[in-house]
Design an enzyme around this catalytic site. Sequence first.
Site, PDB file in Angstrom:
ATOM      1  N   ILE A 198     -12.711   3.233   9.992  1.00 28.41           N
ATOM      2  CA  ILE A 198     -11.572   3.781  10.751  1.00 28.41           C
ATOM      3  C   ILE A 198     -12.078   4.566  11.958  1.00 28.41           C
ATOM      4  CG2 ILE A 198      -9.498   5.214  10.596  1.00 28.41           C
ATOM      5  CD1 ILE A 198      -9.487   4.397   7.566  1.00 28.41           C
ATOM      6  N   LYS A 216     -10.517  14.818  -1.484  1.00 30.00           N
ATOM      7  CA  LYS A 216      -9.497  14.818  -0.422  1.00 30.00           C
ATOM      8  C   LYS A 216      -8.484  15.944  -0.657  1.00 30.00           C
ATOM      9  CE  LYS A 216     -11.187  11.550   2.058  1.00 30.00           C
ATOM     10  NZ  LYS A 216     -11.845  11.888   3.339  1.00 30.00           N
ATOM     11  N   SER A 268      -5.992  10.938   2.572  1.00 31.46           N
ATOM     12  CA  SER A 268      -5.616   9.697   1.897  1.00 31.46           C
ATOM     13  C   SER A 268      -4.378   9.912   1.051  1.00 31.46           C
ATOM     14  CB  SER A 268      -6.785   9.280   0.998  1.00 31.46           C
ATOM     15  OG  SER A 268      -6.360   8.292   0.089  1.00 31.46           O
ATOM     16  N   ARG A 293       1.488  -1.606  -2.796  1.00 31.54           N
ATOM     17  CA  ARG A 293       0.793  -0.717  -1.866  1.00 31.54           C
ATOM     18  C   ARG A 293       1.421  -0.819  -0.480  1.00 31.54           C
ATOM     19  NH1 ARG A 293      -0.886   0.631  -5.967  1.00 31.54           N
ATOM     20  NH2 ARG A 293      -3.000   1.003  -6.704  1.00 31.54           N
ATOM     21  N   TYR A 298     -13.445  11.237  -5.958  1.00 33.72           N
ATOM     22  CA  TYR A 298     -13.146  10.955  -4.541  1.00 33.72           C
ATOM     23  C   TYR A 298     -11.788  11.563  -4.167  1.00 33.72           C
ATOM     24  CZ  TYR A 298     -11.008   8.516  -0.674  1.00 33.72           C
ATOM     25  OH  TYR A 298     -10.317   8.260   0.471  1.00 33.72           O
TER      26      TYR A 298
END
Length: 340
Positions: A16, A157, A128, A233, A153
């Site tokens: 990104i 965040k 996220s 999603r 993970y």
Amino acid sequence: MTKSKSILVTGGAGYIGSHTVVELYQAGYLPVIVDNLSRSNQSMLDGLHSILGVHVPFYQADCCDAQKLVEVIRRHDVACVMHFAAFKSVNESVANPLLYYRNNIDSLVAVLEAMRVTGVSDLVFSSSCTVYGQPDHIPVDELAPFKRAESPYGATKQMSERIIEDAIQLGLRAISLRYFNPIGAHPGSLIGELPIGVPNNLVPYVTQTAIGLREKLTIFGDDYNTPDGTCVRDFIHVCDVAEAHVKAMEYLQQQPSKHFLALNLGTGVGVSVKQLVETFIRVTGVNLNWVMGPRRDGDVEKVYANPELSASVLRWKSSRSLEQSLTDAWSWEKAIRKGI
Ligand code: UDP
């Protein structure tokens, strides 16, 4: 073109980050990349050079090194930091949690420390939708509470957002962009996602299967409470995500000191895994080998964004279709295998 402002892009050689470098440059800014290339490589910098026609400043350095960040910020008179550099594999974070806490939290604290020392006030942070876990209501909006993170993970965040929120007391302005599922690649296939080893994410697994690198795609679970039983999603083109970063930075410049905001970056449309696979087959004409398999541990059943706040705050919304995203992902896969 004379560039108006320098923007520090940590992780600018990543997926990104690199697409945002392109958008920043094309919007008239000078992106300055700091990346240790631990999860990327020189080919992404070459791709950026081919797209932009110039070498943007690049420092191969670890973002946990606050002193190095201070040096780069001072040398380029940086006006804003976009912090992408982080590890992002859910599976790896379960296997090696300390690596994730060390890298993702340390680098953020180093970035904030360097901003404090140099007086840079503006931060755009890569977050996220994993911060929501399985939300009670979908489409999920930014007020939804954080559920216990499914992985280290995800926890990094959640913690990162908290750290930033606390740090705005130092006079910062910060925006946390909660990505849903970025996919696709820049249309010229010169930059894109470079998965390391066997991909965990759906679209790289699909394209690697389509090209013959993997024998078959397994769809993880068809007994979810969704229209076709597979997970749902919000897949968004990476160039749409990149564009939102430039808007977020420009929005921050208009805000008073000590401002923090978290925004969803999604399309607002839920797409099932099976629908995505069928769309890929339709737009590429590739005969993809796929089977239904059991559920994967830790998967959220369905999540897609309420994108209204980002639309009103940033005057931005995603514009590229799922078909476009998958066509670009497929072109990128073919380009990698030819050796970009
Ligand atoms: N998925 C799948 N097969 C794969 C990889 C992923 O069926 O080989 C599914 C996964 O179970 C999830 C969806 O695709 O429902 C998106 O997974 P990904 O890891 O890309 O993103 P995330 O789960 O973080 O949203």
